[in-house]
Design an enzyme around this catalytic site. Structure first.
Site, mmCIF file in Angstrom:
data_model
loop_
_atom_site.group_PDB
_atom_site.id
_atom_site.type_symbol
_atom_site.label_atom_id
_atom_site.label_comp_id
_atom_site.label_asym_id
_atom_site.label_seq_id
_atom_site.Cartn_x
_atom_site.Cartn_y
_atom_site.Cartn_z
ATOM 1 C CD GLU A 305 32.251 -12.693 26.337
ATOM 2 O OE1 GLU A 305 32.702 -12.719 25.167
ATOM 3 O OE2 GLU A 305 31.595 -11.737 26.793
ATOM 4 C CB SER A 344 29.567 -8.950 24.194
ATOM 5 O OG SER A 344 30.543 -9.928 24.468
ATOM 6 C CG ASP A 515 28.434 -13.162 23.963
ATOM 7 O OD1 ASP A 515 28.909 -14.293 23.736
ATOM 8 O OD2 ASP A 515 29.106 -12.248 24.491
#
Length: 666
Positions: A305, A344, A515
């Site tokens: 992330e 994301s 991401d």
């Protein structure tokens, strides 16, 4: 005397429309003040992008569009009442309905403006589609607001309550003071059409062939400043309106036919000599694996992330990822890897599906891609793999579970499947819990069945919550992005220390990739440096290698399958970077709002081509070390623009035709 009476009656008729004047004047003043306050927060960027007078004038024009929409509705709906408005009771109800409607509209305008500063700080733009998409996840959103934007949250709630109270007081007072007046029907019939025509002109805002839209106000190279020119109610409404055009989202960049687009994309050297055997699926081709293996390798994707290159020292960022820096010496390290988007789901779309970015929502969320849409899981499950998604939060977030289950993932593990997690935050269990679960699942897997696993971390997500005493903090206070990145790297290092000693290490291929970067923003049409991310392929028999050419997230899926020893049909047009006979394409594509960026390497440096909606393409020289874009004045060749436009338009073509899928082979 008759003329005087007639004039009095005309003015009495016009007085009936005072709520329109009050509403227009008050809301234009409100929106202008809010715009100037927001501009004050970003004064340096506004000052460098546009003349302040032009900024204010364009802002008022944009506000007139929104005020016009709110005014036109009651004008059209209530106009039939004009035949009875000479009666006092009809006048009173007319007045009540107008006043109530305008107060509601004013409240909406106020609420959207007071919500804007926090959204602007997070996404570098006024509220858009994300504003209403994330309302479906109140727990995560409210937690983020409480921890990251508590001041704005409580200011917004308090000021809205005050606004409602004052509006109610004003409404009651106006009702008490209202007196019906003698008016003539013919004056009403004359005045209302004039008001409607004037309002329509305000909405159109131009005498040009097409009415004004957000692209009309995109007069600077800074997308955030362009959004400031508008108002937040308008940007949100336009995002809602655009939902019906999602299937054609990127067709706005050109007028090429489907066949021209497909033929242009197929001309790229690594696709040029391939066969495309399925007419209905025009990009599907057979990809032979570069690695010849008796048994294909397990494939594990660890999607990190918000881990942008700005947090990796060897990529020109901060020294916050020592474990990643150590691991990069053991595998393929991508020095110039770029994300396709800023969310994301866009990263999932690119890494797991190899799908090109668009102005629309990610394919993870679109209705037409919930079944029969290509993913690594679908391709590998056909090759006998067991496929699994592991997440620390709720898998329904961003529609992930639905998309995955419908497209090849056989198992989904989320927050409810952790019995005794070490730490639980707003976005689920910690990265350590997630990666411990990944280690457990790989250790217990049936060795006779190859495994494909996607593990998606979440600790490095605002409000940046992670366990105490796990790392030496990079700074104070604890809950900052730098500390969260350092913790995410710590959890990653722990996992690989265990993985490298495990039985599954020798037959597993790992991809560690971000991401997207955190809070993608910038003054440029496409802030290229904020799309730069780290990527690492390691494990099994992978030998250390540095990939210095420009690469995109869409290149990872075909490369992973090839290195794992999987030969199969695929629709992705990403490049298999493991094939030595092909020169790397040395390009990346990225979507930033309505702008499409194409970054390409050359002997003179890196060149960025930017496609805009209803604007001519622009060319920039990108300086990676300084992280700046310099405008180029050279004319852009038609052949180059045709290529870039084809890549930009292709995902809309494939989505519309439901053609991004490998048909079941007999």
């Amino acid at each position: 005397m008759r003329a005087a009476t007639s004039n009095n009656t005309l003015w009495q008729t016009l007085a009936l429309f005072k709520p329109v004047a009050y509403f227009a004047g008050a809301t234009l003043a409100l929106l202008t003040c809010c715009r100037l306050l927001l501009a004050g927060l970003y004064a340096e960027r506004v000052d460098s992008a546009i003349n302040w007078l032009d900024f204010i004038v364009l802002g008022v024009r944009a506000d007139l569009i929104q005020v016009g929409y709110f005014t036109l509705i009651p004008l059209l709906v209530l106009s039939p009442l004009s035949v009875v408005l000479h009666k006092s009771i009809a006048q009173r109800w007319w007045r009540r309905l107008w006043t109530a409607w305008f107060l509601i509209c004013a409240l909406v305008l106020w609420f959207m403006e007071i919500s804007t500063p926090a959204f602007l700080a997070q996404y570098d733009t006024r509220p858009n589609r994300l504003f209403f998409e994330y309302l479906a996840y109140p727990k995560e959103v409210f937690s983020t607001l409480i921890h990251g934007f508590a001041g704005w949250l409580f200011t917004g709630i308090a000021s809205t309550l005050v606004f409602v109270y004052l509006s109610y007081r004003w409404y009651k007072k106006s009702e008490h003071n209202f007196q019906a007046r003698a008016i003539k029907r013919r004056y009403l019939i004359a005045v209302i059409p004039v008001l409607i025509v004037t309002t329509l002109f305000g909405i159109r805002s131009t005498l040009a062939h097409r009415p004004a839209n957000p692209a009309f106000f995109a007069v600077t190279s800074d997308a955030m400043v362009n959004s400031l020119i508008l108002n937040s109610t308008y940007t949100l409404e336009y995002a809602l309106y655009n939902l019906k055009h999602e299937a054609q989202a990127n067709r706005v960049y050109g007028k090429l036919t489907d066949e021209e687009i497909i033929n242009e994309v197929r001309k790229v050297p690594y696709l040029a000599n391939l066969e495309f055997p399925f007419a209905e699926y025009p990009t599907v081709h057979y990809q032979p694996a570069s690695a010849k293996r008796k048994v294909p390798l397990n494939i594990v994707v660890i999607l990190e992330e918000s881990l942008g290159a700005n947090f990796v020292e060897s990529l020109g960022g901060k020294p916050l990822t020592p474990n990643l820096e150590r691991l990069k010496k053991q595998g393929w390290w991508f020095e110039n890897l770029y994300a396709t988007g800023t969310r994301s789901v866009r990263g999932i779309e690119a890494v797991i599906s190899g799908f090109l970015p668009t102005r629309a929502r990610s394919a993870v969320k679109l209705s037409g891609s919930q079944r029969q849409f290509f993913t690594l899981a679908d391709a590998l499950s056909r090759e006998g793999y067991h496929t699994e998604f592991i997440y620390g939060g709720q898998a329904h977030f961003d529609n992930m579970a639905s998309f995955f289950v419908g497209n090849g993932f056989q198992s989904v593990i989320d927050q409810d499947d952790y019995e005794f997690p070490k730490f639980v935050g707003s976005w689920g269990v910690s990265d350590q819990d997630l990666l411990n679960k990944l280690h457990q699942r790989l250790s217990q897997a049936d060795n006779s069945v190859p495994q494909f696993t996607l593990a998606f971390t979440s600790s490095n997500h605002e409000p940046f919550e992670f366990p105490d005493s796990e790392i030496t903090l990079a700074e104070q206070p604890k809950q900052t992005v730098n500390n969260a990145v350092k913790y995410a790297d710590h959890a990653l290092g722990e996992f690989f220390a265990k993985a490298q000693k495990s039985d599954y290490w020798q037959n597993t291929l790992f991809l560690v990739v971000a991401d997207h970067d955190t809070r993608v923003y910038g003054e440029e049409l496409v802030p290229v440096d904020k799309f730069h991310i780290p990527g690492l392929i390691l494990g099994a028999d992978i030998q250390p290698k540095t990939v210095s050419e420009i690469a995109s997230q869409i290149d990872l899926a075909p490369t992973l399958m090839s290195l794992a020893g999987v030969s199969t049909y695929t629709p992705t047009i990403g490049q298999d970077l493991s094939r030595p006979e092909f020169t790397p394409a040395n390009r990346a594509m990225m979507q930033f709002g309505d702008n499409y960026g194409w970054l390409e390497g050359s002997k003179d440096g890196q060149i960025l081509t930017v496609l805009q909606v209803e604007q001519p393409p622009q060319l920039f020289h990108f300086e990676p070390e300084q992280k700046i874009l310099l405008p180029l004045k050279e004319s852009v060749s038609g052949e180059h623009i045709r290529k870039v436009t084809s890549y930009a338009m292709l995902p809309s073509v494939l989505y519309q035709r439901r053609a991004y899928y490998v048909p079941k082979l007999k």
